[in-house]
Design a protein around this motif. Structure first.
Motif, mmCIF file in Angstrom:
data_model
loop_
_atom_site.group_PDB
_atom_site.id
_atom_site.type_symbol
_atom_site.label_atom_id
_atom_site.label_comp_id
_atom_site.label_asym_id
_atom_site.label_seq_id
_atom_site.Cartn_x
_atom_site.Cartn_y
_atom_site.Cartn_z
ATOM 1 N N VAL A 48 2.746 11.828 6.955
ATOM 2 C CA VAL A 48 3.117 11.545 5.568
ATOM 3 C C VAL A 48 2.165 12.285 4.644
ATOM 4 N N GLN A 49 2.626 12.572 3.452
ATOM 5 C CA GLN A 49 1.756 13.214 2.478
ATOM 6 C C GLN A 49 0.872 12.176 1.800
ATOM 7 N N ALA A 50 -0.248 12.635 1.289
ATOM 8 C CA ALA A 50 -1.159 11.758 0.571
ATOM 9 C C ALA A 50 -0.408 11.053 -0.564
ATOM 10 N N GLY A 51 -0.694 9.772 -0.702
ATOM 11 C CA GLY A 51 0.011 8.963 -1.691
ATOM 12 C C GLY A 51 1.213 8.230 -1.133
ATOM 13 N N GLY A 52 1.620 8.609 0.052
ATOM 14 C CA GLY A 52 2.787 7.982 0.670
ATOM 15 C C GLY A 52 2.457 6.686 1.366
ATOM 16 N N SER A 53 3.477 6.144 2.038
ATOM 17 C CA SER A 53 3.338 4.844 2.704
ATOM 18 C C SER A 53 3.874 4.896 4.126
ATOM 19 N N LEU A 54 3.323 4.042 4.953
ATOM 20 C CA LEU A 54 3.817 3.816 6.299
ATOM 21 C C LEU A 54 3.648 2.346 6.618
ATOM 22 N N LYS A 55 4.501 1.839 7.499
ATOM 23 C CA LYS A 55 4.352 0.466 7.964
ATOM 24 C C LYS A 55 4.276 0.483 9.480
ATOM 25 N N LEU A 56 3.148 0.040 9.995
ATOM 26 C CA LEU A 56 2.949 -0.043 11.430
ATOM 27 C C LEU A 56 3.362 -1.417 11.939
ATOM 28 N N SER A 57 3.843 -1.442 13.163
ATOM 29 C CA SER A 57 4.191 -2.697 13.817
ATOM 30 C C SER A 57 3.451 -2.797 15.138
ATOM 31 N N CYS A 58 3.154 -4.005 15.525
ATOM 32 C CA CYS A 58 2.499 -4.275 16.803
ATOM 33 C C CYS A 58 3.260 -5.415 17.459
ATOM 34 N N ALA A 59 4.027 -5.089 18.458
ATOM 35 C CA ALA A 59 4.832 -6.091 19.158
ATOM 36 C C ALA A 59 4.083 -6.550 20.401
ATOM 37 N N ALA A 60 3.888 -7.838 20.496
ATOM 38 C CA ALA A 60 3.156 -8.391 21.639
ATOM 39 C C ALA A 60 4.077 -9.231 22.509
#
Length: 122
Positions: free
Chosen positions: A12-24
């Motif tokens: 992603v470019q600077a200023g952007g967003s991401l959402k990480l997930s952790c499935a257990a």
């Protein structure tokens, strides 16, 4: 198989967003007496650092560099931990790992995922 799996990384470019997930695995949530759920990251040639942590009583803490930009949350019904990352900076580039601490002797003391790569470009 008892495991923890991260997803949602990317470029992603600077200023952007991401959402990480952790499935257990459900076993960890139901049988291991979780003490906390954490996100760590490790940038190239740097030590792994704690990014955020949710304790068993629901308190959330963040490392100073991500405060106000990252938000960690959990959905116990889905056995999943999230990390919403906004206003990303190039220095956020790293492999992000999920770690779940437990207290029950039949479980590992900490379950680690294999990580997901986040790359932020200028």
């Amino acid at each position: 198989q008892v495991q923890v799996v991260e997803s949602g990384g990317g470029s992603v470019q600077a200023g952007g967003s991401l959402k990480l997930s952790c499935a257990a695995s459900a076993y960890i949530f139901s049988s291991c007496g979780m003490t906390g759920m954490s996100w760590y990251r490790q940038a190239p040639e740097k030590e792994r650092e704690l990014v955020s942590r949710i304790t068993s009583d629901g308190r959330t803490t963040y490392t100073d560099s991500v405060k106000g930009r990252f938000t960690s949350s959990q959905d116990n019904a889905k056995n999943t931990l999230y990390l919403q990352m906004n206003s990303l900076k190039t220095e956020d580039t790293a492999i992000y790992y999920c770690a779940i601490g437990t207290i029950v002797n039949l479980c590992r003391s900490t379950y680690w995922g294999r990580g997901t790569q986040v790359t932020v470009s200028s």
